[in-house]
Each structure stands twice: as structure tokens, then as C-alpha cells.
Design a protein around this motif. Sequence first.
Motif, PDB file in Angstrom:
ATOM      1  N   TYR A  65       0.848  -1.200   0.000  1.00  0.00           N
ATOM      2  CA  TYR A  65       0.000   0.000   0.000  1.00  0.00           C
ATOM      3  C   TYR A  65       0.882   1.247   0.000  1.00  0.00           C
ATOM      4  CZ  TYR A  65      -3.505  -3.457   1.100  1.00  0.00           C
ATOM      5  OH  TYR A  65      -4.317  -4.575   1.051  1.00  0.00           O
ATOM      6  N   LEU A  66       0.471   2.230  -0.804  1.00  0.00           N
ATOM      7  CA  LEU A  66       1.260   3.444  -1.001  1.00  0.00           C
ATOM      8  C   LEU A  66       0.407   4.681  -0.756  1.00  0.00           C
ATOM      9  CD1 LEU A  66       2.740   2.312  -4.437  1.00  0.00           C
ATOM     10  CD2 LEU A  66       3.866   2.083  -2.218  1.00  0.00           C
ATOM     11  N   TRP A  67       1.048   5.740  -0.265  1.00  0.00           N
ATOM     12  CA  TRP A  67       0.359   7.005  -0.036  1.00  0.00           C
ATOM     13  C   TRP A  67       1.057   8.116  -0.798  1.00  0.00           C
ATOM     14  CZ3 TRP A  67       0.240   3.016   3.234  1.00  0.00           C
ATOM     15  CH2 TRP A  67      -0.968   2.712   3.878  1.00  0.00           C
ATOM     16  N   GLY A  68       0.264   8.994  -1.432  1.00  0.00           N
ATOM     17  CA  GLY A  68       0.803  10.102  -2.214  1.00  0.00           C
ATOM     18  C   GLY A  68      -0.223  10.552  -3.234  1.00  0.00           C
ATOM     19  N   LYS A 109       9.330  -1.163  -7.677  1.00  0.00           N
ATOM     20  CA  LYS A 109      10.419  -2.119  -7.481  1.00  0.00           C
ATOM     21  C   LYS A 109      10.704  -2.248  -5.991  1.00  0.00           C
ATOM     22  CE  LYS A 109      14.754  -1.113  -8.337  1.00  0.00           C
ATOM     23  NZ  LYS A 109      16.058  -0.834  -8.984  1.00  0.00           N
ATOM     24  N   ILE A 110      10.835  -3.498  -5.533  1.00  0.00           N
ATOM     25  CA  ILE A 110      11.088  -3.752  -4.117  1.00  0.00           C
ATOM     26  C   ILE A 110      12.373  -4.562  -3.984  1.00  0.00           C
ATOM     27  CG2 ILE A 110      10.156  -4.687  -1.965  1.00  0.00           C
ATOM     28  CD1 ILE A 110       7.374  -4.515  -3.312  1.00  0.00           C
ATOM     29  N   ASP A 111      13.336  -4.024  -3.249  1.00  0.00           N
ATOM     30  CA  ASP A 111      14.613  -4.685  -3.000  1.00  0.00           C
ATOM     31  C   ASP A 111      14.821  -4.842  -1.503  1.00  0.00           C
ATOM     32  OD1 ASP A 111      15.664  -4.771  -5.785  1.00  0.00           O
ATOM     33  OD2 ASP A 111      15.578  -2.583  -5.592  1.00  0.00           O
ATOM     34  N   ALA A 112      15.745  -5.733  -1.138  1.00  0.00           N
ATOM     35  CA  ALA A 112      16.064  -5.963   0.270  1.00  0.00           C
ATOM     36  C   ALA A 112      17.569  -6.013   0.437  1.00  0.00           C
ATOM     37  CB  ALA A 112      15.426  -7.264   0.760  1.00  0.00           C
ATOM     38  N   VAL A 113      18.077  -5.392   1.502  1.00  0.00           N
ATOM     39  CA  VAL A 113      19.505  -5.396   1.807  1.00  0.00           C
ATOM     40  C   VAL A 113      19.709  -6.000   3.190  1.00  0.00           C
ATOM     41  CG1 VAL A 113      21.580  -3.992   2.107  1.00  0.00           C
ATOM     42  CG2 VAL A 113      19.866  -3.337   0.400  1.00  0.00           C
ATOM     43  N   HIS A 114      20.537  -7.049   3.251  1.00  0.00           N
ATOM     44  CA  HIS A 114      20.845  -7.689   4.526  1.00  0.00           C
ATOM     45  C   HIS A 114      21.787  -6.783   5.313  1.00  0.00           C
ATOM     46  CE1 HIS A 114      22.615 -11.050   7.084  1.00  0.00           C
ATOM     47  NE2 HIS A 114      21.324 -11.123   7.301  1.00  0.00           N
ATOM     48  N   VAL A 115      21.376  -6.371   6.505  1.00  0.00           N
ATOM     49  CA  VAL A 115      22.101  -5.350   7.254  1.00  0.00           C
ATOM     50  C   VAL A 115      23.507  -5.805   7.625  1.00  0.00           C
ATOM     51  CG1 VAL A 115      22.120  -4.046   9.419  1.00  0.00           C
ATOM     52  CG2 VAL A 115      19.995  -4.273   8.119  1.00  0.00           C
ATOM     53  N   LYS A 116      23.662  -7.039   8.036  1.00  0.00           N
ATOM     54  CA  LYS A 116      24.960  -7.505   8.529  1.00  0.00           C
ATOM     55  C   LYS A 116      25.976  -7.686   7.417  1.00  0.00           C
ATOM     56  CE  LYS A 116      27.067 -11.066  11.445  1.00  0.00           C
ATOM     57  NZ  LYS A 116      26.816 -12.282  12.273  1.00  0.00           N
ATOM     58  N   THR A 117      25.550  -8.210   6.272  1.00  0.00           N
ATOM     59  CA  THR A 117      26.498  -8.554   5.205  1.00  0.00           C
ATOM     60  C   THR A 117      26.474  -7.605   4.016  1.00  0.00           C
ATOM     61  OG1 THR A 117      24.895  -9.981   4.066  1.00  0.00           O
ATOM     62  CG2 THR A 117      26.244 -10.994   5.810  1.00  0.00           C
ATOM     63  N   GLY A 118      25.399  -6.816   3.873  1.00  0.00           N
ATOM     64  CA  GLY A 118      25.274  -5.951   2.705  1.00  0.00           C
ATOM     65  C   GLY A 118      24.758  -6.661   1.477  1.00  0.00           C
ATOM     66  N   VAL A 119      24.420  -7.952   1.587  1.00  0.00           N
ATOM     67  CA  VAL A 119      23.866  -8.696   0.449  1.00  0.00           C
ATOM     68  C   VAL A 119      22.541  -8.069   0.023  1.00  0.00           C
ATOM     69  CG1 VAL A 119      22.829 -10.898  -0.240  1.00  0.00           C
ATOM     70  CG2 VAL A 119      24.988 -10.873   1.024  1.00  0.00           C
ATOM     71  N   VAL A 162       9.593   3.724  -6.823  1.00  0.00           N
ATOM     72  CA  VAL A 162       8.596   3.928  -7.875  1.00  0.00           C
ATOM     73  C   VAL A 162       9.250   4.722  -8.987  1.00  0.00           C
ATOM     74  CG1 VAL A 162       6.391   4.968  -8.504  1.00  0.00           C
ATOM     75  CG2 VAL A 162       6.654   3.839  -6.287  1.00  0.00           C
ATOM     76  N   GLY A 163       9.294   4.140 -10.193  1.00  0.00           N
ATOM     77  CA  GLY A 163      10.047   4.772 -11.260  1.00  0.00           C
ATOM     78  C   GLY A 163      11.516   4.792 -10.872  1.00  0.00           C
ATOM     79  N   ASN A 164      12.088   5.978 -10.777  1.00  0.00           N
ATOM     80  CA  ASN A 164      13.479   6.131 -10.346  1.00  0.00           C
ATOM     81  C   ASN A 164      13.601   6.777  -8.976  1.00  0.00           C
ATOM     82  OD1 ASN A 164      14.579   5.061 -12.778  1.00  0.00           O
ATOM     83  ND2 ASN A 164      14.189   7.035 -13.787  1.00  0.00           N
ATOM     84  N   LYS A 165      12.495   6.860  -8.245  1.00  0.00           N
ATOM     85  CA  LYS A 165      12.486   7.557  -6.964  1.00  0.00           C
ATOM     86  C   LYS A 165      12.204   6.590  -5.820  1.00  0.00           C
ATOM     87  CE  LYS A 165      10.164  11.314  -4.468  1.00  0.00           C
ATOM     88  NZ  LYS A 165       9.083  12.327  -4.538  1.00  0.00           N
ATOM     89  N   LYS A 166      13.107   6.562  -4.841  1.00  0.00           N
ATOM     90  CA  LYS A 166      12.863   5.752  -3.652  1.00  0.00           C
ATOM     91  C   LYS A 166      11.827   6.445  -2.787  1.00  0.00           C
ATOM     92  CE  LYS A 166      16.325   3.792  -1.563  1.00  0.00           C
ATOM     93  NZ  LYS A 166      17.519   3.546  -0.694  1.00  0.00           N
ATOM     94  N   ILE A 167      10.752   5.731  -2.467  1.00  0.00           N
ATOM     95  CA  ILE A 167       9.659   6.359  -1.727  1.00  0.00           C
ATOM     96  C   ILE A 167       9.595   5.932  -0.276  1.00  0.00           C
ATOM     97  CG2 ILE A 167       8.262   6.613  -3.815  1.00  0.00           C
ATOM     98  CD1 ILE A 167       6.651   4.160  -2.767  1.00  0.00           C
TER      99      ILE A 167
END
Length: 318
Positions: A137-140, A152-162, A201-206
Motif C-alpha cells: 500500500y502506497l500514499w501520495g 520495485k522492491i529490494d532488500a539489503v541484509h544489514v549484517k552482510t550488505g547482500v 517507484v520509477g526512479n524515486k525511492k519512496i
Amino acid sequence: MRKLSDKDLLEMLSNFPKHELTTKQRTDMLMVIDEASTRKHRKPFNFQRMAALAALFVLVLLAPLLYFTDKKDSSSQLTGSGRTKAVQQGEYFALKDTDGSPLYADSNFGIPNKVSLLAPLEWIAMDRRGVSKIAVYLWGDYEKDFANKPLKIDAVHVKTGVKEHLATTVISGGMYGSDGHAMTGFKSLDLPGKWNLEFTVGNKKIGEFSIYVKEPYVKVGNSTLMISQEDLFAGFYEDVSIEAEGDDLPSELKLEVFAVENGEVSEFIFKDKKDYTTMDGKKISMYQGNFHLKKSGKYRFTILQKSEAVEVRKPLSN
């Protein structure tokens, strides 16, 4: 100053500090070296003694360098590419039903008035069951911020940076009080620990917030005891599920628990079999039952003639 034997010098070497010496320590050490080097030797040339003296002298020279190198390394652990920056803490908050009443207050997780998702009750490493279907869900301003733009949804592992790419999907109109929403599925996250979810969203991290992923479920052959390894402690477990893969499975399933320490064997029966077929054609049966573990230690779990070593840990003290 007392005369030092070879043994005394070697003991002093073993106790030599790893970091920069204080002024007093440097002075005392140099006095020992000076006295030892100017003293007349009555015994034959001693290579061990000279090696100890040389090592002491080298360490005196290198101690400041080692100290500052260590400081630099410690700093890089906090700011280097292997670490990620702190992000805003997510929280559970309610969406709105059509009549304005609160909805999904205990499962909608994210940043209010920015981005959220209907999260699984537990995030489990190496498991896609809870993330195969996710609502975001998004607001704007929908027309300005979201229309005709990919999410686009990405995930970064905090300890390793993966970094893992979880999903790319299209954004539809608002729902449950949000201004835009998307239905998608995530790939499983294979490393336990904290992950930062990034929404673009697009090229902007929301938005960006963190989640905690538990260690994998306990797997025995083609069967899965639906408890995270990090939650497996001594105690009683009620209404636990075992998921088994295969055709023509029995109506009841037996979990055999063998305690390595004393050789004790316990057996527990799981019933209420429910069958279903996955999207990729796998035959799955789900069983329910209770079992208990008397103490922490090493065990062997057996299900359907397949065995696996399992460690039952002691709870971490606060």
C-alpha cells in the motif's frame, strides 16, 4: 633494575600489549633493551635471547602503526560497503475499511502515510510460503507519483550488505485508505537477521524500513516442522504443523525424537491430515500434533524414515 633471564624476556614478550604503548611502558621497555644490549655476556652467544630482543624492538616500533590500523578497521566496519545505514523503524498500523473502521491493524506493517505491506506473521529464511502473495500500500498523489510507473522492491541484509531483488510490479488505484496498491509475491530471503526493504517507484525511492527474518524451519528429509530453528527450546509444543511432500502419505505421521546425550527416544503422533497440490504440481500433506523436549542439547529427529541432527538451544538471557 634487576637482571632479566632469557625466560623473563620471553614472558615479557608474550605479555606485550597489542596497541600503542604508554610513555611509561615505552620508557621501561627501552631501558630493558638498552641494559640487555650493553651488558657483557659471559655465556656463549644465545640466538634465542637475541631473537627475543629483536622481536621486542620491532614490536616497539610497530605498536603505533598497529594501533591506528586497528582503529581504522573498526571504523570501516561501521561505514564500509559490508554494512548498511540505519533506516526508519517500521510499525504496525491499521488500514481503513470501506466504512472507515480499522482493518488489518495487526498485520499491516510499514511507515504510516508512506508505504506498508500486509506482512506474514513471521518472516522465515529460505521459505516462500509466507511471501508468495504480498499486498503493498502506497500514499501520495496517484496521478503524479504512481500512475504508469513500476514499483520495485529490494532488500539489503544489514549484517552482510547482500542485496536481493524481491519483486517488480505495477501499481493500481488506492485501497483501504491508501492512494495506491499493488499485489505481488516476494522471493524468499535466504539469510536470517535484519533486512532493509527498499521501495522505489520509477526512479524515486519512496520508503525504506527494516524487517527481521528468523532462521529456517526445521527440515527433516521431505518434511518440515513448522518451527524456526531459533525458536526451538526445551518445553511443550501444541498444535504444531508438519508439512510433508510426497504421494500416498499415511493418515498419521510419527515424529521420533532421539536425545543424543542419554539415548532416550520419544515418539509423537501427528494427525488431521490435509492434502493439497502446489502451483508447480507438488503433492503436499499437512499434519497437526503436539510434542515436547525435556532439555536443551543435541537431538536426532526422524520423520518418514528420514533423520536430521537438530540442536535445541538454551534461551538467550536478556
